[in-house]
Scaffold this active site. Structure first.
Site, PDB file in Angstrom:
ATOM      1  N   GLU A 253       0.753  -1.062   0.057  1.00 46.98           N
ATOM      2  CA  GLU A 253      -0.179   0.092   0.017  1.00 46.98           C
ATOM      3  C   GLU A 253       0.887   1.306  -0.151  1.00 46.98           C
ATOM      4  O   GLU A 253       1.915   1.378   0.714  1.00 46.98           O
ATOM      5  CB  GLU A 253      -0.837   0.013   1.142  1.00 46.98           C
ATOM      6  CG  GLU A 253      -1.828   1.053   1.071  1.00 46.98           C
ATOM      7  CD  GLU A 253      -2.545   1.103   2.258  1.00 46.98           C
ATOM      8  OE1 GLU A 253      -3.027   0.158   2.923  1.00 46.98           O
ATOM      9  OE2 GLU A 253      -2.896   2.411   2.903  1.00 46.98           O
TER      10      GLU A 253
ATOM     11  N   GLU B  71      -1.992  11.412   3.425  1.00 53.95           N
ATOM     12  CA  GLU B  71      -3.086  11.223   4.418  1.00 53.95           C
ATOM     13  C   GLU B  71      -3.089  12.257   5.593  1.00 53.95           C
ATOM     14  O   GLU B  71      -1.676  13.184   5.835  1.00 53.95           O
ATOM     15  CB  GLU B  71      -2.853   9.937   5.313  1.00 53.95           C
ATOM     16  CG  GLU B  71      -3.023   8.629   4.616  1.00 53.95           C
ATOM     17  CD  GLU B  71      -3.090   7.278   5.639  1.00 53.95           C
ATOM     18  OE1 GLU B  71      -4.145   6.801   5.726  1.00 53.95           O
ATOM     19  OE2 GLU B  71      -1.993   7.133   5.992  1.00 53.95           O
TER      20      GLU B  71
END
Length: 548
Positions: free
Chosen positions: A436, A441
């Protein structure tokens, strides 16, 4: 026998008896105290035969100890050399040349510190000699080594059973990665001096007052144990060091075949509970070693040293490897649902993160040239919040390149927007084996921090491999979030400033196609507590571009 013991501080007793002050006694139930029994030691000299009754000359002895009610074992080999074993097995190389008798003390520990001990006598032949390594290590007189901070993987971790020695697969620090971090900068100031004292090697470790401790051992020295950290540690004094044959079994030029053994629990800069280091390579100015982590024999930690103390240079401006635009979304037209898939619902266990929103097809739309994904506080299919999550799975997937997103982020405690990627084989191999890449974020509970993170085997969830950067106006202004991904590295940037770099290695999952995901979550393991007054907020994306 179950014992209840009255504990008083002896100093306080003496003080109170002098001053005539009374105190209240406290009772602590220590539970069952059981001493180990039936302690037996088996010692097998390596290479022992009728022709070589005292071994093959390596001086190596395999010890196996058993005892009833024992939790741990300590082996005391003499000359300040000790080792703790959890399973009763230990291997030690005795390095005094010739045939010599040794007395080894073994202590078995049970509950509440109860112990039993015994001794074993062994007669061992050693003719091990490595004058070349001895000369390179000490310079023939004295030599000081420093952590090779400018080299990739100067600190790393990988499987103990064999790995890419120069670039360990679980973790490899990038040059100067720890510089400037309060918790770990002490690693880069250590001085490790090896000297000849007659025919013996001695070692002096100057840590300038602090040592970098692995998180597993930090609590034993006053740390929190939440992460690796610098702690006060007295490193004064000179200890004995010996060289012995390596017992790791590595072959094919991966090791010199020699190990360094430190007396009195000595170690090399990074404390991992090990006192034996295998020399993978050494020359006049560089040394690469590894040690098996004391509390986890499945892992080996890697360290690189140099004879010159290096200082961090001003980083050069980032230069991209990819400048040809191959795919873009400018969001001037309605969202292309032939390209973007809506993932709806709350997934399993809140998409694996305890998230509180329910994803719909209604919360993502193109408005005034921007993709707008809005999280709202509204009852939706039994959940208190709604939002959207869209992906390019099966429609646009690629390997390597530079991804660039110009975006403005939502605000409010509990918001968790993300621009990220997932390995296309996730359904076959599972997560995190698929890999990933979290390009960006952000959580509203930490308004000014941007995260760039990688999840892969051995580094996922709360132990993921990532970095952060502080910015201003994340929710009121657009910023450019960039991730550049090549066969050699993955780099994270905000507005052109690099804040995290990962050394891509051949064993990583980052050598396959990935697809893009855009979403705004609420709460969950990372998003945290949601503001009770939250109503709605949006992530706005001006464009999304891929260069190769």
């Amino acid at each position: 026998m179950k014992s209840t013991i009255n504990l008083k501080n002896i100093f306080l007793l003496l003080l109170l008896s002098t001053l005539g002050v009374s105190c209240v006694e406290e009772e602590y139930d220590l539970g069952e105290i059981t001493s180990p029994s039936n302690l037996n030691v088996n010692a097998q000299v390596v290479g022992q035969s009728e022709e070589m009754p005292y071994g093959d000359g390596s001086g190596t002895v395999n010890f196996s100890v058993t005892a009833d009610n024992a939790m741990t074992y300590k082996f005391i080999y003499g000359e300040g050399v000790e080792e703790v074993s959890y399973d009763g097995n230990s291997t030690h190389s005795f390095n005094k040349n010739g045939v010599n008798d040794y007395v080894v003390t073994v202590i078995a520990y049970g509950t509440a510190g109860a112990s039993a001990n015994t001794t074993a006598e062994v007669t061992v032949f050693s003719d091990f000699s490595d004058p070349e390594t001895e000369l390179l290590l000490t310079g023939g007189s004295t030599k000081t080594w420093y952590v090779a901070v400018s080299q990739p993987a100067h600190l790393g971790v990988g499987p103990a059973t064999g790995d890419n020695m120069d670039n360990p697969s679980y973790y490899a620090a990038v040059p100067f990665e720890k510089a400037g971090e309060e918790i770990s900068s002490c690693l880069y100031t250590d001085e490790l001096t090896f000297s000849m004292n007659g025919e013996n090697i001695v070692y002096n470790y100057n840590n300038n007052g602090q040592t970098f401790f692995n998180a597993s051992y930090a609590p034993d020295f006053g740390g929190t144990g939440a992460e690796d950290e610098c702690l006060d540690y007295d490193s004064e004094g000179t200890i004995n060091v010996s060289l012995s044959p390596s017992t790791s079994g590595l072959t094919g030029g991966q090791t010199t075949g020699t190990a360094i053994n430190f007396a009195e629990d000595g170690f090399m800069s990074y404390y991992i509970g090990a006192s034996t280091y295998e020399i993978l390579s050494i020359d006049e100015s560089s040394m690469h070693v590894r040690a098996v982590m004391g509390n986890d024999p499945a892992l080996a930690w890697y360290l690189k040293f140099t004879t010159s103390q290096e200082e961090e240079e001003e980083p050069a401006p980032f230069e991209t490897e990819y400048d040809e635009l191959v795919w873009d979304q400018e969001f001037e037209e309605p969202l292309d649902t032939d390209l973007w898939n809506f993932e709806t619902g709350n997934g399993e266990n809140g998409w694996g993160n305890q998230e509180k929103q329910y994803y719909t097809t209604e919360n993502a739309e193109v408005v005034d040239g921007n993709l707008v994904i809005t999280a709202k506080a509204e009852e939706t299919s039994g959940f208190d919040y709604s939002s959207s999550r869209i992906t390019t799975e099966d429609n646009y997937e690629f390997m390597y390149g530079r991804v660039e997103a110009r975006a403005k982020l939502p605000e409010g405690a509990g918001t968790w927007p993300a621009i990220w990627m997932l390995g296309s084989n996730y359904a076959e191999v599972g997560w995190p084996d698929s890999g990933e890449i979290d390009i960006m974020e952000h959580v509203g509970n930490d308004q000014n921090t941007i995260h760039g993170t990688l999840h892969y085997p051995g580094r996922s969830g709360g132990n993921a491999d990532g970095g952060t950067i502080e910015i201003e106006n994340a929710s009121s202004e657009f910023h450019i979030y960039t991730m550049e991904w090549s066969p050699e590295r993955i780099v994270f940037l905000v507005d052109g400033e690099v804040y995290h770099t990962y050394t891509n290695n051949p064993n990583s999952p980052y050598h396959q196609d990935f697809f893009l995901i855009l979403n705004v979550a609420m709460g969950g393991n990372f998003g945290g507590a949601i503001d009770a007054a939250f109503e709605e907020s949006s992530m706005e994306i001006d464009y999304l571009r891929v260069y190769q």
